[in-house]
Scaffold this active site. Structure first.
Site, mmCIF file in Angstrom:
data_model
loop_
_atom_site.group_PDB
_atom_site.id
_atom_site.type_symbol
_atom_site.label_atom_id
_atom_site.label_comp_id
_atom_site.label_asym_id
_atom_site.label_seq_id
_atom_site.Cartn_x
_atom_site.Cartn_y
_atom_site.Cartn_z
ATOM 1 N N ARG A 185 -11.304 -22.689 -0.827
ATOM 2 C CA ARG A 185 -12.216 -23.462 0.035
ATOM 3 C C ARG A 185 -13.602 -22.828 0.115
ATOM 4 O O ARG A 185 -14.543 -23.458 0.577
ATOM 5 C CB ARG A 185 -11.623 -23.612 1.438
ATOM 6 C CG ARG A 185 -11.431 -22.318 2.204
ATOM 7 C CD ARG A 185 -10.816 -22.579 3.570
ATOM 8 N NE ARG A 185 -10.725 -21.383 4.380
ATOM 9 C CZ ARG A 185 -9.712 -20.530 4.339
ATOM 10 N NH1 ARG A 185 -8.701 -20.755 3.503
ATOM 11 N NH2 ARG A 185 -9.697 -19.458 5.114
ATOM 12 N N ARG A 186 -13.742 -21.608 -0.367
ATOM 13 C CA ARG A 186 -15.049 -20.946 -0.390
ATOM 14 C C ARG A 186 -15.770 -21.110 -1.731
ATOM 15 O O ARG A 186 -16.878 -20.606 -1.905
ATOM 16 C CB ARG A 186 -14.876 -19.454 -0.070
ATOM 17 C CG ARG A 186 -14.424 -19.172 1.355
ATOM 18 C CD ARG A 186 -14.253 -17.690 1.609
ATOM 19 N NE ARG A 186 -13.165 -17.151 0.801
ATOM 20 C CZ ARG A 186 -11.890 -17.160 1.175
ATOM 21 N NH1 ARG A 186 -11.550 -17.702 2.331
ATOM 22 N NH2 ARG A 186 -10.953 -16.646 0.409
ATOM 23 N N LYS A 246 4.907 -18.656 0.543
ATOM 24 C CA LYS A 246 6.116 -18.281 1.273
ATOM 25 C C LYS A 246 5.919 -18.593 2.752
ATOM 26 O O LYS A 246 5.080 -17.982 3.411
ATOM 27 C CB LYS A 246 6.426 -16.798 1.075
ATOM 28 C CG LYS A 246 6.692 -16.421 -0.386
ATOM 29 C CD LYS A 246 6.913 -14.926 -0.569
ATOM 30 C CE LYS A 246 7.181 -14.607 -2.039
ATOM 31 N NZ LYS A 246 7.410 -13.157 -2.280
ATOM 32 N N SER A 273 1.254 -7.892 -4.343
ATOM 33 C CA SER A 273 0.092 -8.188 -5.187
ATOM 34 C C SER A 273 -0.661 -6.942 -5.631
ATOM 35 O O SER A 273 -1.095 -6.837 -6.784
ATOM 36 C CB SER A 273 -0.861 -9.122 -4.441
ATOM 37 O OG SER A 273 -0.223 -10.318 -4.081
ATOM 38 N N LYS A 297 12.828 -13.481 4.195
ATOM 39 C CA LYS A 297 12.751 -12.011 4.203
ATOM 40 C C LYS A 297 11.536 -11.517 4.987
ATOM 41 O O LYS A 297 11.508 -10.356 5.422
ATOM 42 C CB LYS A 297 12.773 -11.456 2.780
ATOM 43 C CG LYS A 297 11.682 -11.992 1.864
ATOM 44 C CD LYS A 297 10.354 -11.287 1.994
ATOM 45 C CE LYS A 297 9.277 -12.041 1.261
ATOM 46 N NZ LYS A 297 7.944 -11.429 1.408
ATOM 47 N N ASP A 336 13.339 -9.342 -3.100
ATOM 48 C CA ASP A 336 12.154 -9.466 -2.248
ATOM 49 C C ASP A 336 12.396 -8.812 -0.890
ATOM 50 O O ASP A 336 11.482 -8.232 -0.294
ATOM 51 C CB ASP A 336 11.806 -10.946 -2.071
ATOM 52 C CG ASP A 336 10.332 -11.163 -1.782
ATOM 53 O OD1 ASP A 336 9.607 -10.166 -1.609
ATOM 54 O OD2 ASP A 336 9.901 -12.328 -1.720
ATOM 55 N N ARG A 369 2.461 -7.093 4.659
ATOM 56 C CA ARG A 369 1.789 -7.427 5.912
ATOM 57 C C ARG A 369 2.793 -7.600 7.048
ATOM 58 O O ARG A 369 2.526 -7.221 8.196
ATOM 59 C CB ARG A 369 0.962 -8.697 5.726
ATOM 60 C CG ARG A 369 -0.198 -8.541 4.757
ATOM 61 C CD ARG A 369 -1.008 -9.797 4.647
ATOM 62 N NE ARG A 369 -0.327 -10.840 3.900
ATOM 63 C CZ ARG A 369 -0.508 -11.072 2.607
ATOM 64 N NH1 ARG A 369 -1.343 -10.318 1.920
ATOM 65 N NH2 ARG A 369 0.123 -12.040 1.994
ATOM 66 N N ASN A 370 3.938 -8.187 6.751
ATOM 67 C CA ASN A 370 4.943 -8.409 7.787
ATOM 68 C C ASN A 370 5.568 -7.097 8.254
ATOM 69 O O ASN A 370 5.827 -6.912 9.443
ATOM 70 C CB ASN A 370 6.016 -9.364 7.262
ATOM 71 C CG ASN A 370 5.429 -10.725 6.938
ATOM 72 O OD1 ASN A 370 5.132 -11.512 7.818
ATOM 73 N ND2 ASN A 370 5.228 -11.007 5.647
ATOM 74 N N GLU A 426 2.945 -14.136 7.153
ATOM 75 C CA GLU A 426 3.647 -15.408 7.308
ATOM 76 C C GLU A 426 4.898 -15.293 8.170
ATOM 77 O O GLU A 426 5.384 -16.283 8.719
ATOM 78 C CB GLU A 426 4.025 -15.970 5.934
ATOM 79 C CG GLU A 426 2.845 -16.385 5.071
ATOM 80 C CD GLU A 426 2.220 -17.701 5.513
ATOM 81 O OE1 GLU A 426 2.549 -18.188 6.609
ATOM 82 O OE2 GLU A 426 1.377 -18.218 4.758
#
Length: 310
Positions: free
Chosen positions: A37-38, A85, A117, A168, A221, A232-233, A258
């Site tokens: 979107r950028r 995800k 990533s 997960k 995973d 991040r989770n 997420e």
């Protein structure tokens, strides 16, 4: 390494995951257009002659992207691959279900696995799964990304593959709490061992194949996300255990965790289908601020004694 015919590919999502997928495709000499979107160019121009569309946006971005695509003529031969995800809070659908509902005539595939990533971007070896009920499409996508450092498997269970990668994230929050509280290796092993059947119970209710959860997109995973500070989770759970408020944590985390949204939607599904999800429910109460990390652990340890395989 990959002799597959060069494809025109559009990747939607300019975050770390989308960029990583773009680079993997470029390694195999495919023609890649990356759009977010950028971007200064339009989505329609990015789709010019595209044969494969890869969606690497967060779950919140799936519907807005679909609304844009509905105004663009896309040939039925184009394969759509979702690499998102999460669960949609509006319908409780997985990303592929949202895509298939919007484009019932299109072939939809799922890409998911233990794919941090930043590690892939560093050239470290990794593996993933492409799932599609049409073998030809799965094999084609497999050829796009498979390389010396990125091994790609295929299966015919997109629902299970997608749920493994989604559920997960909830367990990763719990794993982060476990490590943040310094509960030790025994506790972490017990948590992960009980997490897998919890994920499988959801899969069984939603039509997934049980064996898929023992593969890369399930167990694989789960192990990667619950063990790495790159997740991040995991960071959310770890910082909650340190006493930080959720709002502050979400501002600190790079990208989208997420698992926070997924936990809320998963509790809705659990209530709807009467699924026993003890870990998920404690994570939910913790995220809602109704219990402390220590109370969440105590609640799990004090549950009624039972058979391991009931």
């Amino acid at each position: 390494m990959n002799p597959a015919k060069s494809k025109n590919i559009t990747i939607i999502g300019g975050g770390l995951w989308g960029t990583t997928l773009a680079n993997l495709a470029l390694i195999n000499n495919h023609r890649v257009s990356l759009w977010s979107r950028r971007s200064h160019h339009s989505l329609e121009s990015s789709l010019n002659q595209s044969e494969v569309i890869i969606s690497a946006v967060a779950i919140a971005g799936v519907r807005p992207v679909i609304e844009q695509l509905k105004n663009i003529v896309i040939p039925n031969s184009v394969v759509i691959v979702t690499a998102t995800k999460g669960l949609d809070p509006l319908t409780t659908y997985t990303p592929s279900q949202i895509w298939q509902t919007a484009f019932p005539e299109k072939v939809i595939a799922v890409l998911s696995g233990p794919n941090l990533s930043k590690e892939i971007a560093q050239g470290l070896p990794a593996a993933t799964v492409v799932a599609c009920q049409q073998l030809e499409a799965a094999t084609m996508v497999q050829g796009i990304f498979a390389s010396e450092n990125f091994r790609v498997y295929i299966n015919n269970d997109p629902q299970g593959t997608e749920l493994g990668g989604t559920l997960k994230n909830v367990m990763a929050i719990a794993a982060g709490v476990c490590d943040g509280l310094q509960l030790g290796t025994n506790a972490k092993a017990a948590l992960l061992t009980r997490a897998l059947p919890e994920m499988m119970r959801v899969g069984a209710c939603l039509g997934a194949q049980s064996e898929t959860f023992f593969g890369l997109s399930g167990l694989g995973d789960l192990l990667a996300t619950c063990a790495s500070p790159l997740s991040r989770n995991y960071q959310v759970g770890y910082k909650l255990a340190l006493g930080k408020p959720l709002k502050q944590i979400m501002n600190e985390v790079e990208g989208t965790a997420e698992g926070v949204n997924t936990t809320e939607v998963l509790v809705v599904l659990a209530n709807q289908y009467q699924i026993n999800l003890p870990i998920t429910r404690q994570v939910y109460l913790l995220l809602q601020g109704k219990i402390t990390p220590t109370q969440a652990v105590q609640a799990l340890m004090e549950r009624e004694l039972k058979s391991e395989y009931d």
